[in-house]
Enzyme design. Structure first.
Site, PDB file in Angstrom:
ATOM      1  N   ASP A  63      -3.071 -17.563   4.602  1.00 23.95           N
ATOM      2  CA  ASP A  63      -4.147 -18.340   3.973  1.00 23.95           C
ATOM      3  C   ASP A  63      -4.824 -19.261   4.991  1.00 23.95           C
ATOM      4  OD1 ASP A  63      -1.675 -19.528   4.014  1.00 23.95           O
ATOM      5  OD2 ASP A  63      -1.786 -20.421   2.022  1.00 23.95           O
TER       6      ASP A  63
ATOM      7  N   TYR B  45       0.801  -1.223   0.000  1.00 28.67           N
ATOM      8  CA  TYR B  45       0.000   0.000   0.000  1.00 28.67           C
ATOM      9  C   TYR B  45       0.837   1.279   0.000  1.00 28.67           C
ATOM     10  CZ  TYR B  45      -4.234  -2.778   0.826  1.00 28.67           C
ATOM     11  OH  TYR B  45      -5.286  -3.655   0.714  1.00 28.67           O
TER      12      TYR B  45
ATOM     13  N   ASP C 276     -11.856  -7.194   6.966  1.00 26.62           N
ATOM     14  CA  ASP C 276     -13.176  -7.231   6.309  1.00 26.62           C
ATOM     15  C   ASP C 276     -13.796  -8.626   6.473  1.00 26.62           C
ATOM     16  OD1 ASP C 276     -12.889  -4.589   5.376  1.00 26.62           O
ATOM     17  OD2 ASP C 276     -13.823  -5.073   3.455  1.00 26.62           O
TER      18      ASP C 276
ATOM     19  N   LYS D 156       3.256 -14.635   5.355  1.00 27.68           N
ATOM     20  CA  LYS D 156       3.396 -15.655   4.298  1.00 27.68           C
ATOM     21  C   LYS D 156       4.901 -15.826   4.047  1.00 27.68           C
ATOM     22  CE  LYS D 156       1.548 -18.343   1.123  1.00 27.68           C
ATOM     23  NZ  LYS D 156       0.709 -19.517   1.405  1.00 27.68           N
TER      24      LYS D 156
ATOM     25  N   ASP E 184      -5.820  -5.597   6.142  1.00 30.65           N
ATOM     26  CA  ASP E 184      -6.969  -4.995   5.461  1.00 30.65           C
ATOM     27  C   ASP E 184      -7.973  -6.083   5.073  1.00 30.65           C
ATOM     28  OD1 ASP E 184      -8.544  -3.117   4.226  1.00 30.65           O
ATOM     29  OD2 ASP E 184      -7.358  -3.028   2.394  1.00 30.65           O
TER      30      ASP E 184
HETATM   31  P1  ATP Z   1     -13.751   0.667   0.293  1.00 29.50           P
HETATM   32  O1  ATP Z   1     -13.005   0.208  -0.903  1.00 29.50           O
HETATM   33  O2  ATP Z   1     -13.913   2.146   0.397  1.00 29.50           O
HETATM   34  O3  ATP Z   1     -13.322   0.009   1.578  1.00 29.50           O
HETATM   35  P2  ATP Z   1     -15.762  -1.311  -0.102  1.00 29.50           P
HETATM   36  O4  ATP Z   1     -15.714  -1.715  -1.505  1.00 29.50           O
HETATM   37  O5  ATP Z   1     -15.168  -2.194   0.951  1.00 29.50           O
HETATM   38  O6  ATP Z   1     -15.243   0.202   0.086  1.00 29.50           O
HETATM   39  P3  ATP Z   1     -17.972  -0.476   1.374  1.00 29.50           P
HETATM   40  O7  ATP Z   1     -18.376   0.866   0.932  1.00 29.50           O
HETATM   41  O8  ATP Z   1     -17.196  -0.598   2.614  1.00 29.50           O
HETATM   42  O9  ATP Z   1     -17.253  -1.147   0.161  1.00 29.50           O
HETATM   43  O10 ATP Z   1     -19.237  -1.391   1.551  1.00 29.50           O
HETATM   44  C1  ATP Z   1     -19.569  -2.555   0.827  1.00 29.50           C
HETATM   45  C2  ATP Z   1     -21.067  -2.774   0.990  1.00 29.50           C
HETATM   46  O11 ATP Z   1     -21.379  -3.089   2.350  1.00 29.50           O
HETATM   47  C3  ATP Z   1     -21.831  -1.501   0.700  1.00 29.50           C
HETATM   48  O12 ATP Z   1     -22.108  -1.404  -0.649  1.00 29.50           O
HETATM   49  C4  ATP Z   1     -23.055  -1.602   1.577  1.00 29.50           C
HETATM   50  O13 ATP Z   1     -24.075  -2.298   0.900  1.00 29.50           O
HETATM   51  C5  ATP Z   1     -22.550  -2.406   2.776  1.00 29.50           C
HETATM   52  N1  ATP Z   1     -22.213  -1.497   3.894  1.00 29.50           N
HETATM   53  C6  ATP Z   1     -21.022  -0.904   4.151  1.00 29.50           C
HETATM   54  N2  ATP Z   1     -21.084  -0.141   5.244  1.00 29.50           N
HETATM   55  C7  ATP Z   1     -22.348  -0.241   5.711  1.00 29.50           C
HETATM   56  C8  ATP Z   1     -23.055   0.336   6.823  1.00 29.50           C
HETATM   57  N3  ATP Z   1     -22.479   1.175   7.704  1.00 29.50           N
HETATM   58  N4  ATP Z   1     -24.350   0.007   6.971  1.00 29.50           N
HETATM   59  C9  ATP Z   1     -24.969  -0.823   6.135  1.00 29.50           C
HETATM   60  N5  ATP Z   1     -24.361  -1.400   5.073  1.00 29.50           N
HETATM   61  C10 ATP Z   1     -23.069  -1.119   4.850  1.00 29.50           C
END
Ligand code: ATP
Length: 336
Positions: free
Chosen positions: A205, A126, A233, A172, A229
């Site tokens: 992994d 990053y 998630d 890794k 990161d």
């Molecule tokens: P980034 O690349 O900015 O991290 P991302 O691709 O991980 O973004 P996010 O915007 O974090 O995507 O969210 C992915 C999906 O999860 C969103 O499109 C939404 O539907 C759901 N989501 C994210 N945050 C929330 C929240 N606070 N409440 C409800 N749903 C959410």
């Protein structure tokens, strides 16, 4: 208690909605907290040409902490670096703490989940050191002894402070022999200074799988920027989704608190955003500012609303709007 001055960035997409919710909760909790607002992010860049100005970062440096909503980062090689990476770099916020904790009433795979992810925040792929040459593209992965040492010390000190038993260094190193090798070697060396904390290492992994089969195996996960990161998630999925996962970015002098989710443009402006991740980030901020009792009050009020399950947003099975859920939390605070 000394007054605290908080920098606030509302951000893009659902950012303004979740930040308003958190700010209202904080103002109810302690009317002496003061908020200084700054504009930054994609919308701001459309108006000014900058994602975030240097003056803004310098102003944030002088305040006690920063609460930030998600900001959108555009794809493409000609675009500017995002707001969070810029602030992390300029204020040297090298530790990213991501607590992953199941909450009462929120449907999740493993209701006992309670682990901390500590992610190095300034190095790795990053750094953005990428280039293209003809039909090939290259990225440089930067892992330093200093960067690895300070994040490892952060994780072990956190373990001591929070009464945690084990640190797992995730890497890794069997394939990325130099970069992950240096990270692991440094973690092992730091672990030797903390004999009271159990230490183990694990491949990234295998960790990804263990997280969804036996999350109770983990107490603190200590890892590099990109692995942290992705794993965080994934781990958010264990506790009800991105709307439930807060984060802290901490350096020696400054700190910034934000939900781990992005700007979610698909649900922006509809009142559908779950404010929990941002409210929990503000509780992390209070704890960082030495206001543990206030942080506990915020978490308890949120836990009560979640446990009742009546006034919660659709992502966790309810019908409430963002502002209605925030109001329910405020009412719980007022009853404490
Ligand atoms: P980034 O690349 O900015 O991290 P991302 O691709 O991980 O973004 P996010 O915007 O974090 O995507 O969210 C992915 C999906 O999860 C969103 O499109 C939404 O539907 C759901 N989501 C994210 N945050 C929330 C929240 N606070 N409440 C409800 N749903 C959410």
């Amino acid at each position: 208690m000394p007054k605290a001055r908080i920098a606030v960035i509302r951000g893009d997409g659902i950012g303004p909605e979740v930040i308003e919710a958190a700010e209202n909760v904080l103002s109810t909790l302690d009317p002496t907290l003061s908020f200084v607002h700054f504009e930054a992010g994609y919308r701001h860049m459309k108006k000014t040409g900058f994602q975030i100005e240097d003056d803004t970062i310098e102003a944030i440096r002088e305040l006690d902490a920063c609460l930030k909503g998600p900001t959108q980062t555009a794809f493409g090689t000609k675009t500017q670096k995002g707001v969070a990476p810029t602030i992390r770099e300029k204020l040297d916020l090298y530790s990213n703490l991501r607590p992953i904790r199941a909450r009462p009433g929120v449907k999740c795979l493993f209701p006992q989940t309670n682990l901390l992810i500590v992610r190095e925040n300034t190095e790795d792929l990053y750094k953005g050191l990428e280039y293209r040459s003809g039909e090939s593209s290259f990225g440089i992965r930067v892992i330093t002894r200093l960067g690895s040492e300070r994040i490892a010390r952060f994780a072990f000190n956190l373990a001591v402070r929070e009464g945690r038993k084990k640190v797992t260094a995730v890497h890794k190193a069997n394939v990325l022999k130099e970069t992950c090798g240096l990270f692991l070697e440094t973690c092992r060396r730091v672990a030797a200074d903390f004999p009271e904390i159990e230490f183990e290492d694990a491949l990234v992994d295998a960790t990804a799988m263990r997280l969804v089969t036996k999350p109770e195996d983990f107490d603190i996960i200590l890892t590099t920027n990109i692995f942290g990161d992705i794993l965080s998630d994934e781990a958010a999925g264990l506790i009800g989704g991105l709307g439930m996962a807060p984060s802290a970015n901490i350096g020696d002098e400054n700190a910034l608190f934000e939900p781990i989710h992005g700007s979610a443009p698909d649900i922006a402006g509809k009142g559908l955003a779950n404010p929990s991740a941002t409210i929990l980030s503000s509780a992390l901020m209070l704890r960082h500012l030495g206001r543990a009792t206030q942080a506990d009050r915020v978490e308890n009020a949120l836990n009560e609303v979640l446990a009742e399950g009546k006034v919660v947003t659709p992502d966790i099975g309810g019908k409430a709007k963002t502002s209605e859920m925030a109001q329910a939390i405020i009412e719980k605070l007022q009853l404490q």
